[in-house]
Design an enzyme around this catalytic site. Structure first.
Site, PDB file in Angstrom:
ATOM      1  CE1 TYR A  80      -0.191   9.354  -1.484  1.00  0.00           C
ATOM      2  CE2 TYR A  80      -1.735   7.744  -2.366  1.00  0.00           C
ATOM      3  CZ  TYR A  80      -0.872   8.806  -2.549  1.00  0.00           C
ATOM      4  OH  TYR A  80      -0.697   9.313  -3.804  1.00  0.00           O
ATOM      5  NE  ARG A 106      -5.480   7.314   5.417  1.00  0.00           N
ATOM      6  CZ  ARG A 106      -5.153   6.746   4.272  1.00  0.00           C
ATOM      7  NH1 ARG A 106      -5.169   7.435   3.143  1.00  0.00           N
ATOM      8  NH2 ARG A 106      -4.790   5.481   4.228  1.00  0.00           N
ATOM      9  CG  ASP A 115      -1.641   1.271   1.437  1.00  0.00           C
ATOM     10  OD1 ASP A 115      -2.348   1.686   0.492  1.00  0.00           O
ATOM     11  OD2 ASP A 115      -1.529   1.883   2.528  1.00  0.00           O
ATOM     12  CB  SER A 163      -1.815   3.161  -4.200  1.00  0.00           C
ATOM     13  OG  SER A 163      -2.330   4.376  -3.712  1.00  0.00           O
ATOM     14  CG  ASN A 164      -7.869   3.314  -2.431  1.00  0.00           C
ATOM     15  OD1 ASN A 164      -8.258   2.392  -3.150  1.00  0.00           O
ATOM     16  ND2 ASN A 164      -8.250   3.446  -1.173  1.00  0.00           N
TER      17      ASN A 164
END
Lengths: 248, 248
Positions: free
Chosen positions: A25, A54, A23, A138-139
């Site tokens: 972040y 967040r 991942d 990742s998103n």
């Protein structure tokens, strides 16, 4: 296919995974600089703003995919990040203080994050010592990830930088996790041969549900999420990941 | 079918919706008694525990449906509520204080909630003054909803008490919202003829995405969620809903 088969059988004997997926972040990229900027801009509220920002960022990704798995509500992570920032500021009564300049400052910080100090040595060890292929999953949308990888000094370290943007479905949608197996040419049924690393408990649960071997980089020393699935291993920093790869 | 057609055409002329659907927890049922019990059990931490508990409860529902829309990770809302309570307690360092007795006390409070004082008069007005059919559409599983409706003194007020348990998919999955149109025999394309009421901003967004006319019962005076879709009307209490039904 023969190369993959060979790799699988050699990793079977060595006990090594076939790849490690990270991942981004909070796992590789340290958002501390954003928190510092938030505190400068909104004295006394920086930490609360960062935390709510967040939380809303993640919530908005999940709501959009859940409401329409076909991607009809999908918008890129960059836009969601701005939406979440504005809501968080409004919630804390800071809308007037979130000027265009302040918003730009925070988003610029978000774009150009540093690596956590333990990340680069661990990535080097996994590549050099164990010869493992590495990836990011990742998103974040591709332009965000490109800049982040460069800013963090990680150019060239990853075999794949994968964004859920390719499937327009945010984690923990299984199609997002499937980007990793697909990139490495591994069937989902063999996902256990890949180690997935995240600092986010919910992301670890999603990856475990998908089938990956999971390492929870529990940087914040949080209790495990009660989702009926645990990580295969938990550690405080990346050195513990390297130890897990060496002695699973 | 003829009754429905007649109703549709009469409501078209009167400007009234064909039905009103309510979210349950936080919208009709007041969780204040749970917060009070939490404060008694964990002095100084009751509010933080309640807030994190609720946040995790919602998060867990969404993660489970998102990870597997076919329902493979679905567990009933009652179980998720316990899972979320335990995580929230652990997060606040209260695991040792969350004895079986304390957990039972909190869950008992959760099961037997009061109605918000503005709920019953509004439900009566919508039924008696406007002759509107009413429903609950909730993440809660059927036994929870049965007890909650009885505890709140709302027995017999609803034409339908709908639980997402029927589709094993939590809101904002469209199949959850579709339970409402289906129960009233209305096509999804005509969902605008139903008013959906929720105190939860994300639930309002999900209902609006689905196609309902939405009323955001913004009891906590929060800013709107930045999800690219707003409520048709916002109000602080149920009297404003009644006014909206009367003068859309």
């Amino acid at each position: 296919m023969s190369a993959i088969t060979t790799h699988a059988s050699s990793s079977g004997s060595s006990g090594l995974p076939r790849a490690v997926i990270f991942d981004a972040y909070g796992t590789l990229f340290d958002v501390h600089s954003v928190i510092a900027a938030a505190e400068q801009l909104f004295p006394g509220n920086g930490s609360a703003l960062s935390q709510l920002w967040r939380q809303k960022q993640i919530e908005y990704t999940q709501l959009r995919t859940l409401a329409d798995p076909s991607g009809g509500r999908y918008v890129p992570f960059w836009d969601i990040t701005i939406d979440a920032l504005r809501h968080a500021a409004a919630r804390l009564g800071l809308t007037h203080a979130l000027t265009s300049a302040a918003e730009k400052r925070l988003m610029d910080e978000y774009a150009c994050l540093s690596a956590f100090p333990d990340a680069l040595p661990a990535l080097d060890a996994l590549r050099e010592r164990f010869g493992l292929p590495l990836a990011i999953l990742s998103n974040g949308n591709p332009p965000m990830l490109d800049i982040a990888v460069k800013s963090a000094g990680m150019t060239g370290l990853f075999d794949h930088v994968l964004s859920v943007d390719a499937v327009r479905a945010y984690k923990p949608d299984a199609r997002a996790y499937d980007l990793g197996t697909h990139a490495f040419g591994i069937a989902r049924a063999a996902a256990r041969e890949i180690v997935f690393v995240s600092s986010n408990g919910w992301d670890v649960a999603g990856a475990a549900w998908f089938g990956y071997t999971t390492f929870w980089l529990n940087r914040a020393a949080l209790p495990v999420e009660n989702l009926g699935v645990g990580p295969d291993r938990e550690g405080r920093d990346m050195s513990e990941l390297v130890a897990f790869i060496e002695r699973p």
